[in-house]
Design a protein around this motif. Structure first.
Motif, PDB file in Angstrom:
ATOM      1  N   MET A 264       0.826  -1.204   0.000  1.00  0.00           N
ATOM      2  CA  MET A 264       0.000   0.000   0.000  1.00  0.00           C
ATOM      3  C   MET A 264       0.867   1.265   0.000  1.00  0.00           C
ATOM      4  SD  MET A 264      -3.133   0.678  -0.180  1.00  0.00           S
ATOM      5  CE  MET A 264      -4.110   2.142  -0.141  1.00  0.00           C
ATOM      6  N   PHE A 265       1.874   1.257   0.894  1.00  0.00           N
ATOM      7  CA  PHE A 265       2.765   2.410   0.975  1.00  0.00           C
ATOM      8  C   PHE A 265       3.486   2.613  -0.361  1.00  0.00           C
ATOM      9  CE2 PHE A 265       7.066   4.021   2.037  1.00  0.00           C
ATOM     10  CZ  PHE A 265       6.692   5.279   2.442  1.00  0.00           C
ATOM     11  N   PHE A 266       3.997   1.473  -0.907  1.00  0.00           N
ATOM     12  CA  PHE A 266       4.709   1.543  -2.173  1.00  0.00           C
ATOM     13  C   PHE A 266       3.791   2.038  -3.281  1.00  0.00           C
ATOM     14  CE2 PHE A 266       7.677  -0.915   0.133  1.00  0.00           C
ATOM     15  CZ  PHE A 266       8.898  -0.638  -0.452  1.00  0.00           C
ATOM     16  N   PHE A 267       2.572   1.531  -3.254  1.00  0.00           N
ATOM     17  CA  PHE A 267       1.599   1.921  -4.270  1.00  0.00           C
ATOM     18  C   PHE A 267       1.371   3.431  -4.237  1.00  0.00           C
ATOM     19  CE2 PHE A 267      -2.890   2.819  -5.214  1.00  0.00           C
ATOM     20  CZ  PHE A 267      -2.896   2.453  -6.550  1.00  0.00           C
ATOM     21  N   ARG A 268       1.225   3.968  -3.020  1.00  0.00           N
ATOM     22  CA  ARG A 268       1.012   5.413  -2.883  1.00  0.00           C
ATOM     23  C   ARG A 268       2.205   6.202  -3.389  1.00  0.00           C
ATOM     24  NH1 ARG A 268      -3.320   6.934   0.293  1.00  0.00           N
ATOM     25  NH2 ARG A 268      -4.285   5.182   1.344  1.00  0.00           N
ATOM     26  N   ILE A 269       3.391   5.691  -3.060  1.00  0.00           N
ATOM     27  CA  ILE A 269       4.601   6.381  -3.512  1.00  0.00           C
ATOM     28  C   ILE A 269       4.664   6.368  -5.041  1.00  0.00           C
ATOM     29  CG2 ILE A 269       7.126   6.282  -3.496  1.00  0.00           C
ATOM     30  CD1 ILE A 269       6.209   7.199  -0.862  1.00  0.00           C
ATOM     31  N   VAL A 270       4.325   5.211  -5.626  1.00  0.00           N
ATOM     32  CA  VAL A 270       4.347   5.117  -7.091  1.00  0.00           C
ATOM     33  C   VAL A 270       3.319   6.081  -7.687  1.00  0.00           C
ATOM     34  CG1 VAL A 270       3.813   3.610  -9.049  1.00  0.00           C
ATOM     35  CG2 VAL A 270       5.239   2.767  -7.192  1.00  0.00           C
ATOM     36  N   MET A 271       2.127   6.138  -7.106  1.00  0.00           N
ATOM     37  CA  MET A 271       1.104   7.050  -7.614  1.00  0.00           C
ATOM     38  C   MET A 271       1.589   8.494  -7.516  1.00  0.00           C
ATOM     39  SD  MET A 271      -1.178   5.236  -8.771  1.00  0.00           S
ATOM     40  CE  MET A 271      -2.412   6.465  -9.163  1.00  0.00           C
ATOM     41  N   MET A 272       2.287   8.767  -6.400  1.00  0.00           N
ATOM     42  CA  MET A 272       2.802  10.114  -6.172  1.00  0.00           C
ATOM     43  C   MET A 272       3.813  10.470  -7.268  1.00  0.00           C
ATOM     44  SD  MET A 272       3.225  11.079  -2.266  1.00  0.00           S
ATOM     45  CE  MET A 272       4.818  10.408  -1.898  1.00  0.00           C
ATOM     46  N   SER A 273       4.703   9.512  -7.603  1.00  0.00           N
ATOM     47  CA  SER A 273       5.711   9.851  -8.597  1.00  0.00           C
ATOM     48  C   SER A 273       5.079   9.932  -9.988  1.00  0.00           C
ATOM     49  CB  SER A 273       6.877   8.867  -8.568  1.00  0.00           C
ATOM     50  OG  SER A 273       6.422   7.559  -8.560  1.00  0.00           O
ATOM     51  N   LEU A 274       4.047   9.133 -10.228  1.00  0.00           N
ATOM     52  CA  LEU A 274       3.354   9.241 -11.518  1.00  0.00           C
ATOM     53  C   LEU A 274       2.779  10.640 -11.696  1.00  0.00           C
ATOM     54  CD1 LEU A 274       1.449   5.862 -11.933  1.00  0.00           C
ATOM     55  CD2 LEU A 274       3.273   6.775 -13.347  1.00  0.00           C
ATOM     56  N   ARG A 275       2.194  11.158 -10.601  1.00  0.00           N
ATOM     57  CA  ARG A 275       1.622  12.491 -10.667  1.00  0.00           C
ATOM     58  C   ARG A 275       2.728  13.520 -10.919  1.00  0.00           C
ATOM     59  NH1 ARG A 275      -1.811  12.842  -5.743  1.00  0.00           N
ATOM     60  NH2 ARG A 275      -2.502  10.802  -6.433  1.00  0.00           N
ATOM     61  N   GLY A 276       3.876  13.288 -10.290  1.00  0.00           N
ATOM     62  CA  GLY A 276       5.010  14.183 -10.496  1.00  0.00           C
ATOM     63  C   GLY A 276       5.468  14.169 -11.947  1.00  0.00           C
ATOM     64  N   LEU A 277       5.491  12.957 -12.530  1.00  0.00           N
ATOM     65  CA  LEU A 277       5.936  12.838 -13.923  1.00  0.00           C
ATOM     66  C   LEU A 277       4.975  13.569 -14.846  1.00  0.00           C
ATOM     67  CD1 LEU A 277       7.018   9.107 -14.151  1.00  0.00           C
ATOM     68  CD2 LEU A 277       8.374  11.130 -13.698  1.00  0.00           C
ATOM     69  N   GLN A 278       3.708  13.506 -14.495  1.00  0.00           N
ATOM     70  CA  GLN A 278       2.678  14.145 -15.304  1.00  0.00           C
ATOM     71  C   GLN A 278       2.899  15.652 -15.374  1.00  0.00           C
ATOM     72  OE1 GLN A 278      -1.117  13.080 -13.774  1.00  0.00           O
ATOM     73  NE2 GLN A 278      -2.199  13.789 -15.575  1.00  0.00           N
ATOM     74  N   THR A 279       3.299  16.232 -14.224  1.00  0.00           N
ATOM     75  CA  THR A 279       3.478  17.685 -14.215  1.00  0.00           C
ATOM     76  C   THR A 279       4.717  18.092 -15.006  1.00  0.00           C
ATOM     77  OG1 THR A 279       4.278  17.290 -11.994  1.00  0.00           O
ATOM     78  CG2 THR A 279       2.231  18.496 -12.194  1.00  0.00           C
ATOM     79  N   ASN A 280       5.713  17.193 -15.055  1.00  0.00           N
ATOM     80  CA  ASN A 280       6.922  17.493 -15.821  1.00  0.00           C
ATOM     81  C   ASN A 280       6.995  16.575 -17.037  1.00  0.00           C
ATOM     82  OD1 ASN A 280       8.188  19.573 -14.417  1.00  0.00           O
ATOM     83  ND2 ASN A 280       8.835  18.134 -12.829  1.00  0.00           N
TER      84      ASN A 280
END
Lengths: 285, 402
Positions: B1-17
């Motif tokens: 779950m924690f890893f999943f959230r971190i991955v989702m977080m970085s996906l969102r980061g990639l989207q902005t850049n």
């Protein structure tokens, strides 16, 4: 448990914090001989030289002092973001200074909430995701409801879907407060929380601190604005890495502080405090 | 779950850049697609080669000029004579058939239609040994060869090219300017060994050697053993016979080489292995470049987000969580790059197949797995240094960072 407050204009519920019973006779925060020395090249800077301090659960303390007085260093140490060069720090009877990095991270996560002058929100994510960050590091499963509840406490439930760039400065600081309290910490540490806000918005932020304090959260507020310091119930003044005044905020002191705020805090700050607090200074010793 | 959230977080980061993330991925995309398309082409080729070998009899040997050894430079290319085939039959009891061949490119013409194609000069044995029969008319006979008749047999495809739906048998064609009579059209066969025989024109061996090519040697002889089990013994007989025929003294190396289907397979396998090594080196280099690209972006990201790192630590992130976050972010970038690379690589191989119409490609699941593993590896390698940088940040300094 929620504690509605009668005289609160927003009438919003405030959660009771995680108060861990301290061992008998021990304060919630107990600092002894706390010293922090920085080495800058060849020079050593004594940012903090042997501070002793006790803060009880539920207090509202403001720490003032000129820049370089050590108040920020002290706050970082209280917030477990830094380790003292010497001295001890007990929180809820636990010796924080002996803890590992991971244990300190848990303390920051569960027992302490930070509010910064510059809000320090993550700009690319929505308000609710910013609020949920401490829950993620707490490995909580259901983050959304709790983050929403924290936003409700600061009166920003309707802004949950907005990014920080889409809301005002005051709203940003309220999101930051929601983030600080989402894990229901026993202490909120605020570093110049109104420094980047106009006075009216600043008042709203301080109102939230009042409510949190009324619900049992210990508030430690670092500021150089006397009008802000006057909101607290205990005033600590620092100079040269030491506490040189520590007094309850009486009505008389509050009036004096507010006057000095009107006349110009920077000039009067040290003078007013030392003269007012002289009589009760070091009363604990 | 924690890893999943971190991955989702970085996906969102990639989207902005988005643009920057795409550029960071580019190296991995190129590297992975190179690996996947190379593997697709190689395994397609290997499959194809394996099928072609199957079309070559397991009881056959191929005799060609050259000793097969590099030092034997004195060996001439004209060592194999057409008579050698007869000698093999006469002196080797284990060899039941032998077809000498001479191969060249020729211009074949009928009326206005003009085709450049493979010309094969051989004998009667070629048809029966390869189980390759005429669909119409007849194949070359011993008699045609002895009389050096200007007869030819057309492959299935070349007959269609020149004559369309009309029967070609009995018609006249010009091969390199000389008139030939079509006596037969072969069945549709596809490949025989490595030769696409449907577009091949076959003429009697002696007609070809004397009247078209003006030479007295053949390029190879295919010989068939009595039985597959006896192939090795037959090879020994063939060697002895040819050494005698070529008057090679004892101690002097052969001026010919004999190989079987199995040996040819091994040689091709050796060759494809070299090919593989070269391709993987290229892919490896582009993956290293890709890793550097991601590392660069991650270092920029760590610096840019110094304050954010400070905040995360302040709200309860352990240093290990920060390390994990940046490492996962690098892996997310490179794994997305890897997935895109797999798609691009497979699509590229497919396009190549359609463009060339010769190349057959096949993307094995192992290639996809390998590519994704490599992408993940690139992620770890490129993410570890920036992540350690983030890990070592002092939170107090980080919170002050402008």
């Amino acid at each position: 448990m929620t504690v509605p407050k009668a005289d609160d204009p927003t009438g919003l519920p405030v959660s009771a914090p995680n108060i861990v019973a301290s061992p008998a006779g021990r304060s919630m925060i107990r600092v002894r001989g706390m010293t922090r020395v920085y080495r800058m090249g060849d020079a050593t800077v004594h940012a903090l030289s042997g501070v002793d301090l006790d803060i009880e659960a539920g207090e509202y303390v403001s720490i003032t002092g000129q820049s370089g007085s050590g108040k920020s260093t002290f706050m970082h140490l209280l917030g477990c973001l830094d380790r003292p060069t010497a001295g001890t720090y007990e929180l809820n009877g636990q010796l924080v200074t002996r803890m590992t990095d991971a244990e300190q991270a848990r303390i920051r996560n569960k027992n302490i909430g930070f509010v910064f002058q510059t809000f320090n929100l993550i700009n690319r994510t929505k308000a609710i995701d910013n609020v949920a960050i401490p829950l993620i590091y707490a490995r909580e499963r259901r983050t959304r409801d709790r983050a929403m509840k924290a936003l409700e406490i600061v009166g920003l439930k309707h802004r949950w879907n907005h990014k920080p760039s889409e809301i005002s400065g005051g709203e940003r600081q309220r999101v930051a407060i929601a983030r600080a309290i989402v894990n229901e910490p026993s202490i909120v540490l605020a570093d110049e929380p109104t420094g980047n806000l106009d006075s009216r918005t600043g008042e709203q932020i301080l109102d939230i601190f009042d409510r949190l304090n009324a619900a049992g959260t210990t508030i430690i507020l670092v500021t150089h604005e006397m009008s802000v310091a006057a909101r607290a119930r205990r005033l600590i003044h620092m100079a040269d890495g030491r506490i040189d005044a520590d007094a309850p905020v009486t009505d008389a002191l509050r009036t004096e502080l507010l006057q000095s705020a009107v006349l110009g805090a920077a000039h009067f700050e040290g003078h007013v405090l030392t003269s007012s607090a002289a009589g009760i200074k070091n009363k604990k010793n | 779950m924690f890893f999943f959230r971190i991955v989702m977080m970085s996906l969102r980061g990639l989207q902005t850049n988005l643009m920057r993330s795409l550029l960071a991925m580019l190296g991995v995309i190129i590297g992975v697609s190179a690996v996947v398309s190379a593997m697709s082409i190689l395994s397609g080729a290997q499959k194809e080669i394996a099928e072609r070998f199957e079309s070559m009899g397991a009881d056959q040997m191929i005799i060609a000029t050259g000793s097969g050894r590099r030092q034997a430079r004195h060996v001439s290319f004209d060592a194999l004579k057409p008579e050698d085939a007869d000698a093999l039959i006469a002196s080797c009891p284990l060899i039941i058939a032998a077809a000498p061949e001479f191969q060249n490119i020729a211009q074949v013409k009928h009326l206005q239609k003009n085709k450049q194609t493979q010309l094969l000069a051989t004998t009667e044995a070629y048809s029966s040994m390869n189980d390759y029969q005429p669909a119409e008319g007849r194949f070359i006979t011993r008699e045609d060869d002895r009389a050096e008749r200007k007869y030819c047999v057309l492959g299935y495809e070349i007959a269609g090219d020149l004559f369309g739906n009309l029967s070609a048998v009995g018609k006249r064609v010009k091969i390199d300017g000389q008139g030939f009579t079509v006596i037969g059209v072969m069945e549709k066969k596809g490949f025989l060994g490595f030769r696409q025989v449907d577009s091949q024109v076959i003429i009697p061996l002696s007609t070809g050697l004397k009247k078209l090519f003006g030479v007295k040697f053949v390029t190879m002889i295919t010989a068939q053993a009595k039985d597959q089990e006896l192939l090795d013994a037959a090879i020994l007989q063939a060697k002895r016979s040819l050494r005698a025929e070529h008057r090679i003294r004892a101690g002097t190396p052969d001026d010919f080489q004999v190989f079987t289907r199995e040996q040819a397979k091994e040689q091709v396998a050796d060759f494809t292995q070299i090919f593989e090594i070269v391709l993987y080196s290229i892919a490896g280099i582009s993956l290293v470049v890709g890793a550097i690209g991601i590392m660069n972006i991650m270092l920029v990201s760590v610096t840019e987000r110094t304050r954010e790192i400070g905040v995360r630590i302040a709200v309860g992130a352990r240093r290990r969580d920060i390390l994990t976050q940046f490492l996962l972010e690098a892996m997310v970038i490179s794994c997305i790059g890897g997935i895109v690379g797999v798609v691009v690589g497979a699509a590229f191989a497919d396009l190549l197949e359609q463009w060339t119409r010769i190349l057959h490609t096949f993307t094995p699941p192992s290639a996809v797995l390998l590519a994704l593993f490599m992408a993940a590896g690139v992620g770890i390698v490129s993410g570890i240094y920036p992540a350690i940088r983030a890990y070592n940040l002092d939170p107090v300094e980080a919170l002050r960072y402008e």
